[in-house]
Design a protein around this motif. Sequence first.
Motif, mmCIF file in Angstrom:
data_model
loop_
_atom_site.group_PDB
_atom_site.id
_atom_site.type_symbol
_atom_site.label_atom_id
_atom_site.label_comp_id
_atom_site.label_asym_id
_atom_site.label_seq_id
_atom_site.Cartn_x
_atom_site.Cartn_y
_atom_site.Cartn_z
ATOM 1 N N ILE B 4 20.865 20.785 -11.052
ATOM 2 C CA ILE B 4 20.509 21.498 -9.824
ATOM 3 C C ILE B 4 21.469 22.673 -9.565
ATOM 4 N N ILE B 82 13.814 17.651 -12.720
ATOM 5 C CA ILE B 82 14.839 18.367 -11.961
ATOM 6 C C ILE B 82 15.800 17.353 -11.373
ATOM 7 N N ALA B 88 15.124 18.965 -3.878
ATOM 8 C CA ALA B 88 16.417 19.567 -4.219
ATOM 9 C C ALA B 88 16.211 20.972 -4.773
ATOM 10 N N LEU B 89 15.165 21.127 -5.567
ATOM 11 C CA LEU B 89 14.844 22.452 -6.111
ATOM 12 C C LEU B 89 14.568 23.437 -4.968
#
Lengths: 222, 319
Positions: B4, B82, B88-89
Amino acid sequence: MKPREVRLSTTPTPEEIANLRLGDIVYLDGLLYTAREGVYMRALEDKANIPMELASASAANFHCSPAATIREDGSFDMGAVTATASFRFAKWLPDWMAKTGAKLIIGKGGMSSKDYKAYFVPNGAVYLSTVGYGTGALLGRGVEAVEAVHWHEELGLAQAMWVIRCNRMGPFIVASDLDGNCLFERENAQISKNLDRVYVGTKPAVLKRFGETDDRNDEVIG
Amino acid sequence: MIAIDLIQQTAEQLMDKAAIEIPDDYLTGLQAAAATEEGDLSSFVLQAMLDNYTAAKEDRRAMCGDTGVPRWFVKMGNAAQIEGGMCALETALRRATARATNGVPLRPNRVHPLWRTDHNNNVGIGAPEIEYGFEPEGDWIDLITVHKGGLFGTDYRMLFPSDGIEGIKRFYLDCLVAFGKRGLACQPAIIGIGLGGSKDTCMVLGKRAATLRTVGSRNSDPKIAALEEEFKELGNSIGMGAMGFVGKNMVIDCNIEVGYCHTGGMQMSVHAFCLSSRRAVARLWPDGRVAFRTDPDWFTPYQRRETVDWSPQEQEATA
């Protein structure tokens, strides 16, 4: 023919303004300030005191929000500057010019010759257009210093009144003159002569829209 | 698993590149336009724009003071994962947008539509937009940022089959003439046309045609590709150039994308990606590799598929 280049002060004399011709390329020296709907509403409708001496310090109103930020130490980082379309500000400009003595209105796209004749010419003012649009990096090079930013807390960075010291900032194009002529309308008239030919082989939509015009001499602004 | 931190760091670099570096395909297109332009004023404008791109790169400053409204397109291979998941992206992309706004700096353009609240970071409700696409193969993700200007040059119209190509041409010319006057569309532009879909998807198709395809690319349907060529020439025959001055360069390229629509309709949208056609792309792999490019390569055979199941062979046969 190459356009003529002119260096101009942001507090120009009446003679210097009278000397400008449609299509001249202008580079500016001196202080200019940004003011658009936020500043106009605050100064003209909310009657707030304008925080600088106009027009002695600057007679040049830039319709612009710079790509800029205020650093934590209070200094400024101004990268690129580009104008926004001016026709949207016609509502406030007559009062603004009367109140501040602005002589150079700088922005994108110009105003109509009706606007020029109604309140630019009586105020001895002309319109300068930015070039491109979007010579933001070139204009950014003309920023010698950011002298101040006013009303950023009330209006946000994009609508704030930025005071910029320029050194040969440009290019700008002279888009109106003291006879109230409009450069863009002159070009429109020239282009319109060709439009009937270009539209051959097309037909109007079967479903019409309210307010629709088929007169391609019309403009969508105003 | 794609880290991330790598996503956020790459996204910040992309914001910087998009704002500062004009993509090569557009630059080449504009250089070609400048070489053919004969109008005094429009020639001056094109040369000033070319100088401006150089100045932006030399000084590492945004090419245009109106840095547009940053948005994101995320393309993922089917096997991509991811770290932290998709939320989170999205957080990483919002953080990158906010940080780059102050870092480059960009103009904090995004405000609340009614209250005009400005967070001074280009982040807010629904901003930046994040849209997704998928590909059947791969464990990579493509991050694409587009900083498109927001006000002029775009329109939509519900046309009908009886309007035909003549009606499509009329609406296309109407858009160019209307928004070309005074250079409101900041032309010469990459014109994207969406045909079909529903009103919303028609707008999306046109916007993606303008922003996610490069100058010189052609639709995989040869008949649509021929229309693209024809429409480019048509736009450049208006006699209007940069800033609405007399000239011959209005359209750097014309890209058309289609989607199946209601049998009674023929939706059409037109979009202009301006003289600052800002886009930047990076592909990220789980092993930490990052490759930057400027071609989003969005419209793959998979994105344009017509069949129920995904079948590369069948797609090739219909194309």
